[in-house]
Design an enzyme around this catalytic site. Structure first.
Site, PDB file in Angstrom:
ATOM      1  N   LYS A  35      39.084  60.769 -63.813  1.00  0.00           N
ATOM      2  CA  LYS A  35      38.125  60.058 -64.658  1.00  0.00           C
ATOM      3  C   LYS A  35      38.396  58.556 -64.585  1.00  0.00           C
ATOM      4  O   LYS A  35      39.428  58.123 -64.078  1.00  0.00           O
ATOM      5  CB  LYS A  35      38.228  60.563 -66.103  1.00  0.00           C
ATOM      6  CG  LYS A  35      39.600  60.406 -66.722  1.00  0.00           C
ATOM      7  CD  LYS A  35      39.675  61.038 -68.097  1.00  0.00           C
ATOM      8  CE  LYS A  35      41.071  60.885 -68.678  1.00  0.00           C
ATOM      9  NZ  LYS A  35      41.162  61.373 -70.054  1.00  0.00           N
ATOM     10  N   ARG A 131      40.165  64.832 -82.171  1.00  0.00           N
ATOM     11  CA  ARG A 131      39.090  64.072 -81.533  1.00  0.00           C
ATOM     12  C   ARG A 131      37.941  65.040 -81.241  1.00  0.00           C
ATOM     13  O   ARG A 131      36.923  65.037 -81.923  1.00  0.00           O
ATOM     14  CB  ARG A 131      39.581  63.411 -80.243  1.00  0.00           C
ATOM     15  CG  ARG A 131      40.698  62.393 -80.444  1.00  0.00           C
ATOM     16  CD  ARG A 131      41.046  61.681 -79.151  1.00  0.00           C
ATOM     17  NE  ARG A 131      41.262  62.624 -78.044  1.00  0.00           N
ATOM     18  CZ  ARG A 131      41.635  62.255 -76.825  1.00  0.00           C
ATOM     19  NH1 ARG A 131      41.812  60.973 -76.536  1.00  0.00           N
ATOM     20  NH2 ARG A 131      41.828  63.157 -75.876  1.00  0.00           N
ATOM     21  N   TYR A 255      45.297  26.327 -70.993  1.00  0.00           N
ATOM     22  CA  TYR A 255      44.527  26.073 -72.203  1.00  0.00           C
ATOM     23  C   TYR A 255      45.429  26.003 -73.439  1.00  0.00           C
ATOM     24  O   TYR A 255      46.319  26.818 -73.626  1.00  0.00           O
ATOM     25  CB  TYR A 255      43.477  27.169 -72.401  1.00  0.00           C
ATOM     26  CG  TYR A 255      42.314  27.051 -71.443  1.00  0.00           C
ATOM     27  CD1 TYR A 255      41.431  25.974 -71.516  1.00  0.00           C
ATOM     28  CD2 TYR A 255      42.101  28.005 -70.464  1.00  0.00           C
ATOM     29  CE1 TYR A 255      40.367  25.851 -70.645  1.00  0.00           C
ATOM     30  CE2 TYR A 255      41.031  27.906 -69.581  1.00  0.00           C
ATOM     31  CZ  TYR A 255      40.168  26.819 -69.678  1.00  0.00           C
ATOM     32  OH  TYR A 255      39.120  26.709 -68.802  1.00  0.00           O
ATOM     33  N   MET A 303      40.257  32.731 -66.766  1.00  0.00           N
ATOM     34  CA  MET A 303      39.346  33.678 -66.127  1.00  0.00           C
ATOM     35  C   MET A 303      39.738  33.994 -64.684  1.00  0.00           C
ATOM     36  O   MET A 303      39.703  35.156 -64.267  1.00  0.00           O
ATOM     37  CB  MET A 303      37.913  33.134 -66.159  1.00  0.00           C
ATOM     38  CG  MET A 303      36.880  34.096 -65.578  1.00  0.00           C
ATOM     39  SD  MET A 303      35.189  33.484 -65.671  1.00  0.00           S
ATOM     40  CE  MET A 303      34.887  33.615 -67.444  1.00  0.00           C
TER      41      MET A 303
END
Length: 360
Positions: A35, A131, A255, A303
């Site tokens: 998956k 779940r 940053y 990024m």
């Protein structure tokens, strides 16, 4: 092909890990979890490498199952717990997909849907994960409804462990007993419970089918395998060094100048960022390798770029190769620094990252 950011996918390591599953669970059939695009490794590639070593594959979405069926015409494919309606059931029957039935209403719908051919279903019991899965009474009702139904080829029973990787075996033992006792009372059908951690730590839970996931890709969730059974990293995430610069006392990097030099330092800028799947939350001190030598993140991941303190590696230069995780740097170690797990690191690799498939 020119590349600055890529993952290397090692088929030899993948097959090695599958062989360990077989060694640990010699009497169980193996349903390999592919998956989420094979945990980010490529579901079709994984299936192609493992089709002769395992007994089937499992995915979580119908689109995944149909894509895999196109690539693997004859292998068993199980569609795990998802939303099912009559149209989906018919499509699964047409494409010879096994189905997980996790609620009684879906079992009833299956019994009233006209299928072109019978299918195999895996009835899921909720033994404590809370779940998906049926209660004991619903599970029993679903089994009795479908066991002799013309839509059904065969029934399997399954559940999912909540704590198999922990040192406290109480819940795992309870969950195992809960399913196996009820299953036995309903007759003799194949049973599946063991995920990667249970395969490694709880041999009595192997039963008829084991369902390895993360261990196929090189991570031991139990942290208990001895060197003789050591798993190997299948994915190695790499990127080029783009620039190297010196900074002075008090200079900031990236940053918000999160990392600041406490003296003269050397900073390498590397061609990978959160748009490639590297975690933005990686703190200063997160390890990486450059030319096989350890360095650490210095400054906020952006990024397209990240920065590393290589003051102790003065020979680093543009064009050198950084390993962000994989061979010689386990993804689980990087994940621990980033407050996440290897599963998330693997599945976050984005489409722009080049895939390089290594052959044996």
């Amino acid at each position: 092909m020119h590349k600055t950011t890529w993952v290397e996918l090692n088929s030899k390591a993948l097959r090695h890990n599958a062989a360990i599953v077989r060694r640990l669970a010699p009497n169980a059939a193996i349903l390999a979890m592919v998956k989420a695009n094979g945990y980010g490794h490529g579901a079709e590639w994984v299936a192609d490498q493992l089709h002769d070593l395992v007994n089937g594959f499992a995915v979580a979405r119908l689109s995944e199952a149909l894509s895999l069926r196109f690539a693997q015409a004859n292998t068993r494919i199980l569609l795990l717990g998802t939303e099912l309606n009559a149209d989906v059931m018919i499509e699964c029957a047409v494409n010879k997909l096994d189905l997980v039935i996790h609620d009684i209403n879906t079992a009833k719908l299956l019994a009233t849907t006209k299928l072109p051919q019978p299918i195999t279903v895996w009835l899921k019991m909720n033994t404590g994960m809370n779940r998906l899965g049926m209660s004991a009474s619903e599970f029993t009702e679903a089994h009795r409804l479908l066991i002799a139904h013309h839509n059904i080829n065969a029934i399997h029973h399954m559940s999912h462990f909540s704590d198999a990787e922990t040192e406290d075996y109480t819940n795992t033992n309870r969950q195992h007993q809960q399913l196996t006792s009820l299953s036995k009372s309903l007759g003799s059908v194949p049973i599946s419970m063991a995920n990667s951690a249970a395969i490694i730590v709880h041999p009595k839970t192997h039963l008829d089918w084991v369902r390895p996931g993360i261990m196929l890709y090189g991570d031991d969730p139990s942290s208990t395998l001895a060197a003789t059974n050591a798993l190997q990293a299948v994915m190695t995430f790499k990127a080029k060094v783009l620039a190297v610069r010196e900074v002075n006392l008090g200079d900031g990097v990236g940053y918000n100048r999160r990392w600041q030099a406490n003296g003269k330092a050397i900073i390498a800028t590397i061609a990978a960022g959160y748009a490639d799947g590297y975690p933005r939350q990686a703190p200063d001190g997160t390890p990486l390798l450059i030319n096989g030598e350890r360095a650490v993140i210095a400054g906020r991941v952006s990024m397209d770029l990240l920065t590393a303190d290589v003051s102790h590696l003065p020979s680093v230069k543009p064009g050198d190769i950084a390993t962000l995780w994989g061979e010689n740097l386990p993804a689980v170690e990087v994940g621990q620094h980033c407050n996440t797990i290897s599963y998330e690191l693997f599945t976050r690799i984005t489409a722009r990252v080049h895939r390089e498939y290594l052959k044996e």
